[in-house]
Every structure is written in structure tokens, then in C-alpha cells.
Design a protein around this motif. Structure first.
Motif, PDB file in Angstrom:
ATOM      1  N   ILE A 291      -6.792  72.387  79.434  1.00  0.00           N
ATOM      2  CA  ILE A 291      -6.305  71.008  79.509  1.00  0.00           C
ATOM      3  C   ILE A 291      -6.007  70.704  80.969  1.00  0.00           C
ATOM      4  CG2 ILE A 291      -4.515  69.365  78.817  1.00  0.00           C
ATOM      5  CD1 ILE A 291      -4.038  71.189  76.345  1.00  0.00           C
ATOM      6  N   LYS A 292      -6.603  69.639  81.452  1.00  0.00           N
ATOM      7  CA  LYS A 292      -6.375  69.195  82.816  1.00  0.00           C
ATOM      8  C   LYS A 292      -5.873  67.759  82.766  1.00  0.00           C
ATOM      9  CE  LYS A 292     -10.633  69.812  83.278  1.00  0.00           C
ATOM     10  NZ  LYS A 292     -11.017  70.108  81.878  1.00  0.00           N
ATOM     11  N   ALA A 293      -5.249  67.308  83.843  1.00  0.00           N
ATOM     12  CA  ALA A 293      -4.759  65.937  83.891  1.00  0.00           C
ATOM     13  C   ALA A 293      -5.041  65.333  85.253  1.00  0.00           C
ATOM     14  CB  ALA A 293      -3.262  65.888  83.602  1.00  0.00           C
ATOM     15  N   THR A 294      -5.255  64.022  85.235  1.00  0.00           N
ATOM     16  CA  THR A 294      -5.490  63.288  86.471  1.00  0.00           C
ATOM     17  C   THR A 294      -4.918  61.886  86.327  1.00  0.00           C
ATOM     18  OG1 THR A 294      -7.175  62.711  88.123  1.00  0.00           O
ATOM     19  CG2 THR A 294      -7.780  62.400  85.803  1.00  0.00           C
TER      20      THR A 294
ATOM     21  N   GLN B 126      -1.308  57.683  84.334  1.00  0.00           N
ATOM     22  CA  GLN B 126      -0.583  57.579  85.593  1.00  0.00           C
ATOM     23  C   GLN B 126       0.757  58.317  85.527  1.00  0.00           C
ATOM     24  OE1 GLN B 126      -2.355  56.010  88.062  1.00  0.00           O
ATOM     25  NE2 GLN B 126      -0.832  56.926  89.415  1.00  0.00           N
ATOM     26  N   GLU B 127       1.489  58.081  84.477  1.00  0.00           N
ATOM     27  CA  GLU B 127       2.795  58.696  84.243  1.00  0.00           C
ATOM     28  C   GLU B 127       2.926  58.975  82.760  1.00  0.00           C
ATOM     29  OE1 GLU B 127       5.203  59.613  86.340  1.00  0.00           O
ATOM     30  OE2 GLU B 127       4.241  58.829  88.142  1.00  0.00           O
ATOM     31  N   PRO B 128       3.662  59.945  82.348  1.00  0.00           N
ATOM     32  CA  PRO B 128       4.390  60.936  83.132  1.00  0.00           C
ATOM     33  C   PRO B 128       3.467  62.042  83.623  1.00  0.00           C
ATOM     34  CG  PRO B 128       4.678  61.407  80.819  1.00  0.00           C
ATOM     35  CD  PRO B 128       3.857  60.144  80.905  1.00  0.00           C
ATOM     36  N   LYS B 129       3.952  62.849  84.511  1.00  0.00           N
ATOM     37  CA  LYS B 129       3.199  64.011  84.966  1.00  0.00           C
ATOM     38  C   LYS B 129       3.138  65.013  83.807  1.00  0.00           C
ATOM     39  CE  LYS B 129       2.566  62.280  88.957  1.00  0.00           C
ATOM     40  NZ  LYS B 129       1.379  61.457  89.085  1.00  0.00           N
ATOM     41  N   ILE B 130       1.963  65.517  83.536  1.00  0.00           N
ATOM     42  CA  ILE B 130       1.702  66.328  82.345  1.00  0.00           C
ATOM     43  C   ILE B 130       1.768  67.837  82.604  1.00  0.00           C
ATOM     44  CG2 ILE B 130      -0.132  66.857  80.665  1.00  0.00           C
ATOM     45  CD1 ILE B 130       1.408  64.239  80.183  1.00  0.00           C
ATOM     46  N   LYS B 131       1.621  68.241  83.839  1.00  0.00           N
ATOM     47  CA  LYS B 131       1.550  69.679  84.143  1.00  0.00           C
ATOM     48  C   LYS B 131       2.644  70.508  83.465  1.00  0.00           C
ATOM     49  CE  LYS B 131       0.883  72.950  87.871  1.00  0.00           C
ATOM     50  NZ  LYS B 131       0.679  73.152  89.303  1.00  0.00           N
ATOM     51  N   PRO B 132       3.922  70.051  83.424  1.00  0.00           N
ATOM     52  CA  PRO B 132       4.955  70.868  82.787  1.00  0.00           C
ATOM     53  C   PRO B 132       4.753  71.084  81.285  1.00  0.00           C
ATOM     54  CG  PRO B 132       5.942  69.150  84.149  1.00  0.00           C
ATOM     55  CD  PRO B 132       4.478  68.861  84.069  1.00  0.00           C
ATOM     56  N   TYR B 133       3.876  70.320  80.660  1.00  0.00           N
ATOM     57  CA  TYR B 133       3.693  70.383  79.211  1.00  0.00           C
ATOM     58  C   TYR B 133       2.374  71.031  78.783  1.00  0.00           C
ATOM     59  CZ  TYR B 133       7.360  66.972  79.909  1.00  0.00           C
ATOM     60  OH  TYR B 133       8.501  66.353  80.325  1.00  0.00           O
ATOM     61  N   ILE B 134       1.516  71.313  79.736  1.00  0.00           N
ATOM     62  CA  ILE B 134       0.175  71.810  79.405  1.00  0.00           C
ATOM     63  C   ILE B 134       0.207  73.131  78.640  1.00  0.00           C
ATOM     64  CG2 ILE B 134      -1.953  72.742  80.413  1.00  0.00           C
ATOM     65  CD1 ILE B 134      -1.936  70.376  82.345  1.00  0.00           C
ATOM     66  N   ALA B 135       1.011  74.070  79.054  1.00  0.00           N
ATOM     67  CA  ALA B 135       1.047  75.382  78.370  1.00  0.00           C
ATOM     68  C   ALA B 135       1.439  75.221  76.904  1.00  0.00           C
ATOM     69  CB  ALA B 135       2.007  76.327  79.084  1.00  0.00           C
ATOM     70  N   GLU B 136       2.412  74.361  76.617  1.00  0.00           N
ATOM     71  CA  GLU B 136       2.821  74.144  75.225  1.00  0.00           C
ATOM     72  C   GLU B 136       1.704  73.458  74.431  1.00  0.00           C
ATOM     73  OE1 GLU B 136       6.450  72.190  72.585  1.00  0.00           O
ATOM     74  OE2 GLU B 136       6.521  72.039  74.769  1.00  0.00           O
TER      75      GLU B 136
ATOM     76  N   GLY C 203      -2.251  51.984  79.403  1.00  0.00           N
ATOM     77  CA  GLY C 203      -2.880  52.876  78.442  1.00  0.00           C
ATOM     78  C   GLY C 203      -3.187  54.228  79.052  1.00  0.00           C
ATOM     79  N   LEU C 204      -3.760  55.083  78.229  1.00  0.00           N
ATOM     80  CA  LEU C 204      -4.169  56.407  78.669  1.00  0.00           C
ATOM     81  C   LEU C 204      -5.449  56.775  77.933  1.00  0.00           C
ATOM     82  CD1 LEU C 204      -1.904  59.125  77.032  1.00  0.00           C
ATOM     83  CD2 LEU C 204      -2.008  56.788  76.249  1.00  0.00           C
ATOM     84  N   THR C 205      -6.124  57.777  78.442  1.00  0.00           N
ATOM     85  CA  THR C 205      -7.380  58.210  77.845  1.00  0.00           C
ATOM     86  C   THR C 205      -7.490  59.736  77.911  1.00  0.00           C
ATOM     87  OG1 THR C 205      -9.784  57.858  77.851  1.00  0.00           O
ATOM     88  CG2 THR C 205      -8.696  57.917  79.990  1.00  0.00           C
ATOM     89  N   ALA C 206      -8.315  60.275  77.040  1.00  0.00           N
ATOM     90  CA  ALA C 206      -8.579  61.717  77.039  1.00  0.00           C
ATOM     91  C   ALA C 206     -10.059  61.949  76.760  1.00  0.00           C
ATOM     92  CB  ALA C 206      -7.734  62.427  75.980  1.00  0.00           C
ATOM     93  N   HIS C 207     -10.586  62.974  77.380  1.00  0.00           N
ATOM     94  CA  HIS C 207     -11.967  63.425  77.177  1.00  0.00           C
ATOM     95  C   HIS C 207     -11.910  64.874  76.725  1.00  0.00           C
ATOM     96  CE1 HIS C 207     -13.682  60.102  79.713  1.00  0.00           C
ATOM     97  NE2 HIS C 207     -12.444  60.128  80.164  1.00  0.00           N
ATOM     98  N   ALA C 208     -12.805  65.265  75.842  1.00  0.00           N
ATOM     99  CA  ALA C 208     -12.845  66.656  75.385  1.00  0.00           C
ATOM    100  C   ALA C 208     -14.279  67.094  75.142  1.00  0.00           C
ATOM    101  CB  ALA C 208     -12.037  66.812  74.100  1.00  0.00           C
ATOM    102  N   VAL C 209     -14.529  68.339  75.477  1.00  0.00           N
ATOM    103  CA  VAL C 209     -15.814  68.982  75.208  1.00  0.00           C
ATOM    104  C   VAL C 209     -15.511  70.259  74.443  1.00  0.00           C
ATOM    105  CG1 VAL C 209     -17.873  70.040  76.227  1.00  0.00           C
ATOM    106  CG2 VAL C 209     -16.820  68.062  77.325  1.00  0.00           C
ATOM    107  N   VAL C 210     -16.305  70.535  73.411  1.00  0.00           N
ATOM    108  CA  VAL C 210     -16.147  71.765  72.637  1.00  0.00           C
ATOM    109  C   VAL C 210     -17.485  72.485  72.529  1.00  0.00           C
ATOM    110  CG1 VAL C 210     -14.233  70.836  71.268  1.00  0.00           C
ATOM    111  CG2 VAL C 210     -16.564  70.671  70.392  1.00  0.00           C
ATOM    112  N   LEU C 211     -17.402  73.788  72.405  1.00  0.00           N
ATOM    113  CA  LEU C 211     -18.577  74.610  72.133  1.00  0.00           C
ATOM    114  C   LEU C 211     -18.353  75.260  70.780  1.00  0.00           C
ATOM    115  CD1 LEU C 211     -21.275  75.827  73.120  1.00  0.00           C
ATOM    116  CD2 LEU C 211     -19.932  77.717  74.069  1.00  0.00           C
TER     117      LEU C 211
END
Length: 163
Positions: free
Chosen positions: A131-134, A103-113, A147-155
Motif C-alpha cells: 500500500i502506497k500513498a500520494t 491530500q489529507e490525512p497522511k496515511i503512512k502511520p496507518y499502512i502497516a495496520e 474526494g479520494l481515490t485508490a488504485h489496485a493491481v492483483v496477481l
């Protein structure tokens, strides 16, 4: 052609007064993740995706939270060690696609790093790390900022094969 797809997911509780590490960087916030390591939910999900692609178990199998050696460890080290396992099996990473849910904080400013850090650890170009955020629109444990969660897919691709 020998390619493998892996999927990983991770969850961590949030608590005031803790550092929030996501994607290998410290993100300013009033709450941080709880875990045996630095609790970097994104790097943990990527580790599980990599391990899962080659049926090598999960992050807890390789870096158990019962082992004091991993107490407060930087998750970038865990991701690097996981990448070494993938290379030992004769594979390289084609790309990573990940989603963060908080929910918080907004992640967009940190995605490139975050992309730069992850690409550097995995010997990838920045464009090979998505990397996307919602949010959950205030619903559930994520919406309540518990809490927070993350999903990842790799090839993965066998090193000797050409696509």
C-alpha cells in the motif's frame, strides 16, 4: 501456468462529519467518505481488481448500491465475499499492490495496520500486500479535499498450477 492480472480503481467524495474508512480501518480525520456502504475506497478498488482479473464484472454488479442489504455494510465483508468468488473459480491471490491518492490525512502511520487487515482477509502474508500513498500537490478534487481515490493491481494464480 495460469495467472491473471486485475486492475481496480475507486473514487469517493469526502464530507465533514463522516467516518473515514480506508483499508479496513477507521482513520481519524475531520471528513469521511460518502457511499452506500462504509465507502472504503481501498477495499473497493481491491474488490474490482480481483473481479476484473477473472472477468467477473465489478463491485457494483455483485454488491449494487440499489440493494438495501449493502447499506452501510463493512467493506471488509465485501472483500471477503469477493475473495470467496475468486476461490470458487479455482484461483488464489499471489499479491496485491495498491495506491491511495488523498491530500489529507497522511496515511503512512496507518499502512502497516491496513496491510495486516487486508492480508488477513485474503489469506496472504503482510509482505504480499503493498500500500502506497500520494497527494495531488493540491491539484484537482483530491487536492481540494473533495474526494479520494485508490488504485489496485492483483496477481491471481490457478490453485492447481505451480509458479
Amino acid at each position: 501456468m495460469n495467472i491473471r492480472i486485475g486492475y481496480g480503481i475507486d473514487y469517493h467524495r469526502l464530507e465533514a462529519g463522516r467516518d473515514l474508512w480506508i483499508g479496513g480501518i477507521k482513520v481519524p480525520h475531520s471528513k469521511g467518505s460518502i457511499g452506500h456502504s462504509d465507502a472504503d475506497v481501498l477495499l473497493h478498488a481491491i474488490c474490482d481488481a480481483l473481479l476484473g482479473a477473472l472477468a467477473l464484472g465489478d463491485i457494483g454488479t455483485h454488491f449494487p448500491d440499489t440493494d438495501a442489504a449493502y447499506k452501510d455494510i463493512d467493506s471488509k465483508i465485501l472483500l471477503s465475499k469477493t475473495f470467496e468468488l475468486i476461490q470458487t473459480e479455482g484461483y488464489t491471490i499471489v499479491n496485491v499492490d495498491a495506491s491511495l491518492c488523498l491530500q489529507e490525512p497522511k496515511i503512512k502511520p496507518y499502512i502497516a495496520e491496513m496491510q495486516q487487515v487486508i492480508a488477513g482477509l485474503l489469506n496472504l502474508g503482510v509482505k504480499d500486500v503493498s500500500i502506497k500513498a500520494t497527494t495531488t500537490e493540491l491539484m484537482g478534487f483530491v487536492g481540494r479535499e473533495e474526494g479520494l481515490t485508490a488504485h489496485a493491481v492483483v496477481l491471481l494464480q490457478k490453485i492447481t498450477d505451480q509458479i
